[in-house]
Scaffold this motif. Sequence first.
Motif, short mmCIF file in Angstrom:
data_model
loop_
_atom_site.label_atom_id
_atom_site.label_comp_id
_atom_site.label_asym_id
_atom_site.label_seq_id
_atom_site.Cartn_x
_atom_site.Cartn_y
_atom_site.Cartn_z
N LEU A 64 35.28 71.44 52.59
CA LEU A 64 34.80 70.36 51.73
C LEU A 64 33.78 69.48 52.44
CD1 LEU A 64 38.06 69.20 49.94
CD2 LEU A 64 35.98 69.98 48.81
N LEU A 65 34.09 69.10 53.67
CA LEU A 65 33.18 68.23 54.42
C LEU A 65 31.84 68.90 54.69
CD1 LEU A 65 35.68 66.64 56.98
CD2 LEU A 65 34.60 65.53 55.02
N ALA A 67 30.48 71.53 53.18
CA ALA A 67 29.77 71.81 51.94
C ALA A 67 29.20 70.53 51.33
CB ALA A 67 30.68 72.52 50.94
N ALA A 68 29.98 69.45 51.37
CA ALA A 68 29.50 68.19 50.79
C ALA A 68 28.22 67.73 51.48
CB ALA A 68 30.58 67.12 50.90
N VAL A 69 28.21 67.80 52.80
CA VAL A 69 27.02 67.35 53.52
C VAL A 69 25.87 68.34 53.35
CG1 VAL A 69 26.07 66.83 55.80
CG2 VAL A 69 28.35 66.01 55.19
N GLY A 72 25.23 69.18 49.38
CA GLY A 72 24.82 67.92 48.75
C GLY A 72 23.45 67.47 49.23
N TRP A 73 23.22 67.57 50.52
CA TRP A 73 21.94 67.22 51.11
C TRP A 73 20.84 68.15 50.57
CZ3 TRP A 73 21.63 66.60 57.15
CH2 TRP A 73 20.40 66.07 57.51
N PHE A 84 25.02 74.22 44.56
CA PHE A 84 26.07 73.20 44.46
C PHE A 84 27.16 73.65 43.49
CE2 PHE A 84 27.94 69.45 42.49
CZ PHE A 84 28.35 68.75 43.61
N ALA A 88 30.94 74.45 44.54
CA ALA A 88 31.98 73.60 43.95
C ALA A 88 33.05 74.45 43.27
CB ALA A 88 31.37 72.61 42.96
N LEU A 91 35.17 75.94 46.04
CA LEU A 91 36.08 74.94 46.61
C LEU A 91 37.24 74.65 45.67
CD1 LEU A 91 33.40 72.60 48.17
CD2 LEU A 91 35.06 73.96 49.44
N HIS A 121 26.33 78.32 50.14
CA HIS A 121 25.60 77.98 51.38
C HIS A 121 24.37 78.87 51.54
CE1 HIS A 121 28.04 74.93 53.31
NE2 HIS A 121 29.14 75.62 53.04
#
Length: 129
Positions: A64-65, A67-69, A72-73, A84, A88, A91, A121
Amino acid sequence: MSRDALPPASRTSFRRRLDQIGIGLAGLCAVHCLLTIVIVSAMGLGGHFLLEENIHRIGLLLALLVAAVAIGWGLLRHGRVLPFAIAAGGLALMAAALVVPHGTNEFALTLIGVVLVSIGHWLNLRAAH
């Protein structure tokens, strides 16, 4: 840290590295799932450690961390929603695997989720080029 604290090339390479780490974590998760099945079913050993609930929770948190960074970035940078959305979904499947009993359903949810996160990714890396 402000957005301009790093030069654009450094920000891009850092995000790229996070995507690569995300793919690597997904691979480790898949290996863990496969080894657990092989070791536990073939030898009856390692069940307590390999089936430990915290391994799955920590793995999901790391996924989660990262992928979020990274994703999301990437979404903010290239504006493509597909990486995304796919990540999501993956996840969400990995999270669903935490609430089903150990067994085939957990394995399937986790493995499909890991594959989807990896694809997210990978798409994010391609969208950045």
